[in-house]
Design a protein around this motif. Sequence first.
Motif, PDB file in Angstrom:
ATOM      1  N   LYS A  66       0.823  -1.171  -0.007  1.00 42.91           N
ATOM      2  CA  LYS A  66      -0.101  -0.067  -0.034  1.00 42.91           C
ATOM      3  C   LYS A  66       1.049   1.212   0.066  1.00 42.91           C
ATOM      4  N   ALA A  67       1.886   1.209   0.657  1.00 37.79           N
ATOM      5  CA  ALA A  67       2.943   2.242   0.549  1.00 37.79           C
ATOM      6  C   ALA A  67       3.547   2.586  -0.530  1.00 37.79           C
ATOM      7  N   MET A  68       3.880   1.563  -1.370  1.00 36.36           N
ATOM      8  CA  MET A  68       4.591   1.715  -2.503  1.00 36.36           C
ATOM      9  C   MET A  68       3.799   2.005  -3.818  1.00 36.36           C
ATOM     10  N   ARG A  69       2.435   1.978  -3.540  1.00 40.08           N
ATOM     11  CA  ARG A  69       1.263   2.091  -4.829  1.00 40.08           C
ATOM     12  C   ARG A  69       1.631   3.633  -5.163  1.00 40.08           C
ATOM     13  N   LYS A  70       1.780   4.464  -4.487  1.00 36.06           N
ATOM     14  CA  LYS A  70       1.692   5.900  -4.708  1.00 36.06           C
ATOM     15  C   LYS A  70       3.066   6.237  -5.635  1.00 36.06           C
ATOM     16  N   PRO A  71       4.248   6.018  -5.234  1.00 37.94           N
ATOM     17  CA  PRO A  71       5.348   6.226  -6.086  1.00 37.94           C
ATOM     18  C   PRO A  71       5.420   5.532  -7.436  1.00 37.94           C
ATOM     19  N   VAL A  72       4.952   4.345  -7.285  1.00 38.76           N
ATOM     20  CA  VAL A  72       5.024   3.557  -8.560  1.00 38.76           C
ATOM     21  C   VAL A  72       3.932   4.096  -9.628  1.00 38.76           C
ATOM     22  N   GLU A  73       2.698   4.529  -9.293  1.00 40.63           N
ATOM     23  CA  GLU A  73       1.699   5.233 -10.072  1.00 40.63           C
ATOM     24  C   GLU A  73       2.110   6.219 -10.502  1.00 40.63           C
ATOM     25  N   HIS A  74       2.999   7.335  -9.711  1.00 37.98           N
ATOM     26  CA  HIS A  74       3.709   8.249  -9.982  1.00 37.98           C
ATOM     27  C   HIS A  74       4.651   8.332 -11.121  1.00 37.98           C
ATOM     28  N   ILE A  75       5.554   7.191 -11.065  1.00 37.23           N
ATOM     29  CA  ILE A  75       6.640   7.036 -12.053  1.00 37.23           C
ATOM     30  C   ILE A  75       5.808   6.646 -13.457  1.00 37.23           C
TER      31      ILE A  75
END
Length: 197
Positions: free
Chosen positions: A123-132
């Motif tokens: 859940k924490a890594m979802r935001k940076p992955v989607e941003h990239i």
Amino acid sequence: VPRARHGARPSSTMAFVMSAQTVMPTVGVRARANAPRAAPTRAVAALPEMTGMSAHSLGLRRDGSEGVASFGVEAGGKWFMISHGKKVARLHRPADQRKALLRNLTTDLLRYGRITTTMARAKAMRKPVEHIIKLGVDGGEHKKRQAEAYVFDKDLVAAVFEAAPGRYGDRPGGYTRIVRTLRRRGDNAEMAIIELV
């Protein structure tokens, strides 16, 4: 210390006594983190009495200003802020280790397309992955440099910027999917598979 006879009560010197010197943490409200501690007689008057407990008995105080700005706990002479309403998952790590962990997980997900990790990390890594991926969809040299500053592999960033517009161009977001799996053996941690859609 003389030994107690069998069946006799222990002497008063052997009993546990909590002294008045014991320091308990103070919960309070401060206007500024640098402000000196106010006298206990200056209680916050704006808070109503709750079930017989006044603002003074709760340790709530005003530090010489009109508004109350922060709420925290004072223990050992240090003021610790309480993180109400903060949406950042701390993952039981200091900030530098947490950022490095999320960068590594993001790089691995972009490289392999699917990884297994704990639910909190997914859940924490979802935001940076989607941003990239969003940077890749938008394209451009500046966005590419922003992605290269976060992802550890520059060749991987080039591949994302080539494939993302065709694969996710008509999708407004939601580039990842999290699927629950069996809990981890040993500590029973909640596990998940996070994958690119």
